[in-house]
Design an enzyme around this catalytic site. Structure first.
Site, PDB file in Angstrom:
ATOM      1  N   GLY A  22       0.707  -1.016  -0.035  1.00 14.60           N
ATOM      2  CA  GLY A  22       0.023   0.090   0.263  1.00 14.60           C
ATOM      3  C   GLY A  22       0.661   1.290   0.232  1.00 14.60           C
ATOM      4  O   GLY A  22       0.793   2.214   0.036  1.00 14.60           O
ATOM      5  N   SER A  23       2.131   0.836  -0.048  1.00 15.83           N
ATOM      6  CA  SER A  23       2.873   2.179  -0.011  1.00 15.83           C
ATOM      7  C   SER A  23       2.674   3.431   0.546  1.00 15.83           C
ATOM      8  O   SER A  23       2.586   2.264   2.411  1.00 15.83           O
ATOM      9  CB  SER A  23       3.217   2.766  -1.245  1.00 15.83           C
ATOM     10  OG  SER A  23       4.303   3.931  -1.599  1.00 15.83           O
ATOM     11  N   HIS A  24       2.999   4.620   0.345  1.00 13.72           N
ATOM     12  CA  HIS A  24       2.119   5.859   1.706  1.00 13.72           C
ATOM     13  C   HIS A  24       0.933   5.700   1.405  1.00 13.72           C
ATOM     14  O   HIS A  24       0.685   6.571   2.486  1.00 13.72           O
ATOM     15  CB  HIS A  24       3.363   6.970   0.738  1.00 13.72           C
ATOM     16  CG  HIS A  24       2.348   7.870  -0.138  1.00 13.72           C
ATOM     17  ND1 HIS A  24       3.125   6.332  -1.523  1.00 13.72           N
ATOM     18  CD2 HIS A  24       1.620   8.084  -0.756  1.00 13.72           C
ATOM     19  CE1 HIS A  24       2.295   7.136  -3.009  1.00 13.72           C
ATOM     20  NE2 HIS A  24       0.921   8.526  -1.714  1.00 13.72           N
TER      21      HIS A  24
END
Length: 166
Positions: free
Chosen positions: A99-101
């Site tokens: 989901g990264s950031h």
């Protein structure tokens, strides 16, 4: 709505809404067909620490298995280790579930096929294929078969060997 998850450099969406069993299995299947069309056959799949990672992994792997790829589970790792698994010729392709950031209700996929990122128009075309697959009503059975593979040890060894002087 589904078209919005296929972005410029990755796939990102809200878990349970845009990324659900049907859409993720279809992403795995259609992406698997693209990988097979390039005469590639092995893929590593890793994931980050999000609570949705396991379900996303199982759905994705089910689609990849339907496409008849050899799927390898590299576990919970940082995204660069997934890239390492391809660039060091352990596997033909890699998908990192991350989901990264984005907020915790999001997840997504970063894709490498051969030594190329899968992005731009390729992602848009994949989105069209996934949409068509979902509209067709094709069912993709659960098939969580994936061989566990330790790529973290060679990754760490690589850094020790090449950067110990630092």
């Amino acid at each position: 709505m589904l078209k919005n998850i296929f972005r410029q450099y990755d796939i990102r969406g809200i878990v349970g809404d845009e990324l659900n069993e049907i859409s993720v299995k279809s992403i795995g299947f259609e992406l698997g067909k693209i990988i097979k069309s390039k005469n590639l056959k092995t893929i590593s799949v890793g994931y980050d620490a999000r609570t949705s990672a396991r379900a996303m992994f199982e759905y994705l792997v089910s689609g990849l298995n339907k496409a008849n790829l050899e799927v390898f589970d590299i576990g919970m790792l940082p995204t660069p280790v997934g890239y390492f698994s391809v660039f060091n010729k352990f596997f033909d392709a890699n998908i990192m579930i991350t989901g990264s950031h984005n907020p915790k209700n999001y997840n997504g996929f970063k894709i490498t096929i051969g030594e190329d990122s899968f992005f731009g128009q390729d992602l848009q075309d994949l989105g069209e294929k996934v949409t068509q697959n979902i509209k067709s009503g094709e069912k993709i059975k659960d098939n969580f078969r994936a061989v566990k593979f330790d790529v973290l040890s060679p990754y760490v060894d690589f850094y020790i060997k090449n950067f110990s002087h630092l």
